[in-house]
Design an enzyme around this catalytic site. Structure first.
Site, PDB file in Angstrom:
ATOM      1  N   LYS A   1     -10.378  21.206  -9.550  1.00 24.29           N
ATOM      2  CA  LYS A   1     -10.516  21.149 -11.009  1.00 24.29           C
ATOM      3  C   LYS A   1      -9.311  21.707 -11.774  1.00 24.29           C
ATOM      4  CE  LYS A   1     -15.474  20.858 -10.467  1.00 24.29           C
ATOM      5  NZ  LYS A   1     -16.256  19.762 -10.985  1.00 24.29           N
TER       6      LYS A   1
ATOM      7  N   ASP B   1     -16.460  29.408  -2.814  1.00 28.77           N
ATOM      8  CA  ASP B   1     -16.152  28.103  -3.387  1.00 28.77           C
ATOM      9  C   ASP B   1     -15.866  28.323  -4.874  1.00 28.77           C
ATOM     10  OD1 ASP B   1     -15.979  25.597  -4.423  1.00 28.77           O
ATOM     11  OD2 ASP B   1     -17.761  24.812  -3.416  1.00 28.77           O
TER      12      ASP B   1
ATOM     13  N   TYR C   1     -23.741  23.827  -4.870  1.00 27.35           N
ATOM     14  CA  TYR C   1     -23.151  22.516  -4.634  1.00 27.35           C
ATOM     15  C   TYR C   1     -21.708  22.709  -4.202  1.00 27.35           C
ATOM     16  CZ  TYR C   1     -21.442  17.749  -5.219  1.00 27.35           C
ATOM     17  OH  TYR C   1     -20.875  16.518  -5.005  1.00 27.35           O
TER      18      TYR C   1
HETATM   19  N1  PMP Z   1     -17.494  22.839  -5.127  1.00 32.73           N
HETATM   20  C1  PMP Z   1     -17.975  23.092  -6.349  1.00 32.73           C
HETATM   21  C2  PMP Z   1     -18.402  24.478  -6.691  1.00 32.73           C
HETATM   22  C3  PMP Z   1     -18.054  22.069  -7.294  1.00 32.73           C
HETATM   23  O1  PMP Z   1     -18.546  22.330  -8.511  1.00 32.73           O
HETATM   24  C4  PMP Z   1     -17.624  20.775  -6.942  1.00 32.73           C
HETATM   25  C5  PMP Z   1     -17.676  19.614  -7.924  1.00 32.73           C
HETATM   26  N2  PMP Z   1     -18.352  19.784  -9.080  1.00 32.73           N
HETATM   27  C6  PMP Z   1     -17.123  20.564  -5.663  1.00 32.73           C
HETATM   28  C7  PMP Z   1     -17.073  21.617  -4.779  1.00 32.73           C
HETATM   29  C8  PMP Z   1     -16.641  19.217  -5.238  1.00 32.73           C
HETATM   30  O2  PMP Z   1     -15.470  18.900  -5.893  1.00 32.73           O
HETATM   31  P1  PMP Z   1     -15.037  17.362  -6.058  1.00 32.73           P
HETATM   32  O3  PMP Z   1     -16.022  16.736  -6.973  1.00 32.73           O
HETATM   33  O4  PMP Z   1     -13.642  17.441  -6.597  1.00 32.73           O
HETATM   34  O5  PMP Z   1     -15.062  16.760  -4.703  1.00 32.73           O
END
Ligand code: PMP
Length: 434
Positions: free
Chosen positions: A276, A248, A153
């Protein structure tokens, strides 16, 4: 007994009223889908306050929390240093539509911890960070295809909402409504921990692949650690074929080590996305990497990317205050408490001969209702999600709040005490027994 029953009844009143009002306002009553508890059932909580490892709902019911806002709160909720930093900045105003020192201070801390981010750019969410990194990768390589992994994700970026096609090297179909087929078809799906699936994509489309994007520790299908050699293999394959490697690290950055998964596993990507923890719970994201690539971003280069709230002073202040507390002692403590939780859960599973397993990397942990910990998304999907829903409900009865889906990581924070961990293990044993 009476006291507990009173609390539960009260929950049904004040929280229910807020839920009712939210349902009349937001799709599914929420501003992000997983909060609706569709995967586990039960009424989603309305949370009014957090402190350390605890949160309180609108009726004053206290929970030990492993959601951790889905990742930012490695220090726990409302850490005094973070609150002080944000309060102080709020008094000084901002944002200003101009660079302010907090941006420089946070960026320097990030680059010290993750030297592969020679240059970086702040945005306001992980989604934005990924979207921007993909645009950059396409511009830098003059290619359009992106390889992602099933079960990975990366936010709600149109092209990456593609999930599982069937099998290896399948062109993705849109998994969300509203994603143009032409956009989704620019995404190729590989299997996590399966280098052969990546090799096959390069064999078929090598000249067209701009980048491989991967969560170096998969944490959005539950926690699935990278198999030995997997990340190194991705590094080699991308280099051989002139594609970029994007880690990521929105979850893993400053979580699995101060330097993220890239330092923990010793594999250096071309680009990294963050979010985060670096925002200490305020809206933030960042992307960065090789200076020659980042030089393509406007205004130094032709790739446009901008944001009114980018580098927001409040988020920068919260991020700096958080990162300043992430020293080796803190990570040692997190490792100890998370290892104790893992060991306790494993012990309970063995004792009860439950069909379950535990997967953990640092303070990221998932309990899967499957006999062995999964190695890829296919195995994740074999886990019993109904059993998880029952387990989740039982834990909630014990006033322990777990992420409301079997494919989410539990986030242990530095605020979780040994006593909290032992209480969690005890409650889990009861829940597994039932
Ligand atoms: N990449 C990863 C690995 C994530 O876990 C998340 C959100 N859980 C995102 C991107 C997207 O981040 P956001 O919810 O701040 O848009």
């Amino acid at each position: 007994m009476t006291a507990t029953r009173t609390a539960v009844t009260a929950t049904a009143t004040v929280s229910a009223e807020w839920r009712g009002r939210a349902e009349g306002l937001f799709p599914g009553g929420v501003n992000s889908p997983v909060r609706a508890y569709r995967a586990v059932g039960g009424e989603p909580p309305i949370i009014v306050r957090g402190d350390g490892a605890r949160v309180w709902d609108a009726d004053g019911v206290e929970y030990l929390d492993y959601v951790g806002a889905f990742g930012p709160f490695i220090l726990g909720h409302a850490h005094p240093a973070v609150v002080a930093a944000v309060t102080d900045q709020a008094r000084r105003g901002g944002p200003f539509g101009a660079t302010s020192p907090g941006e420089v201070e946070l960026a320097e801390r990030i680059r010290d911890a993750m030297p592969s981010l020679e240059r970086l750019r702040f945005v306001s969410s992980g989604t934005e960070a990924v979207m921007s990194a993909l645009r950059l990768a396409r511009a830098a390589t003059g290619r359009e295809l992106i390889v992602k992994f099933e079960g990975g994700y990366h936010g709600h970026v149109d092209s990456l909402l593609a999930q599982a096609g069937s099998g290896l090297a399948t062109l993705a179909l849109p998994a969300s409504g509203g994603v143009p087929a032409a956009v989704a078809s620019g995404t190729l799906l590989a299997r996590y921990n399966d280098l052969a699936s990546v090799r096959a994509l390069f064999a078929a489309h090598g000249e067209g692949i701009a980048a491989v994007i991967v969560e170096p520790v998969a944490a959005n299908m539950g926690v699935v650690p990278p198999a030995a050699g997997f990340l190194e293999g991705l590094r080699t394959l991308t280099r051989e074929h002139g594609a970029l490697l994007i880690f990521d690290e929105v979850i893993t950055g400053f979580r699995v080590a101060r330097g993220g998964a890239q330092s923990r596993y010793g594999v250096v990507p071309d680009l990294t996305t963050l979010g985060k923890i670096i925002g200490g719970g305020l809206p933030v994201g960042a992307y960065g990497g090789r200076a020659d690539l980042m030089a393509l971003i406007a205004p130094s280069g032709p790739v446009y990317q901008a944001g009114t709230l980018s580098g927001h002073p409040l988020a920068m202040a919260a991020g700096c205050a958080t990162l300043d507390l992430l020293d080796p002692d803190l990570y040692d403590g997190l490792e100890r408490s998370s290892a104790a939780l893992e060991a306790g859960l494993r012990g309970a599973i063995e004792e009860l001969e439950a069909r379950a397993s535990v997967s953990r990397v640092g303070s990221l942990l998932t309990l899967f209702f499957r006999h062995t910990a999964p190695r890829d998304f296919d195995e994740v999907r074999e886990a019993d999600s109904d059993a998880f829903a029952r387990f989740h409900a039982a834990m909630r009865e014990s006033r322990i709040l777990l992420p409301p889906a079997s494919q989410e990581a539990w986030f242990v924070s530095a605020a979780h005490t040994d006593a909290d961990i032992q209480r969690t293990i005890g409650a889990a044993r009861d829940a597994l027994g039932a």
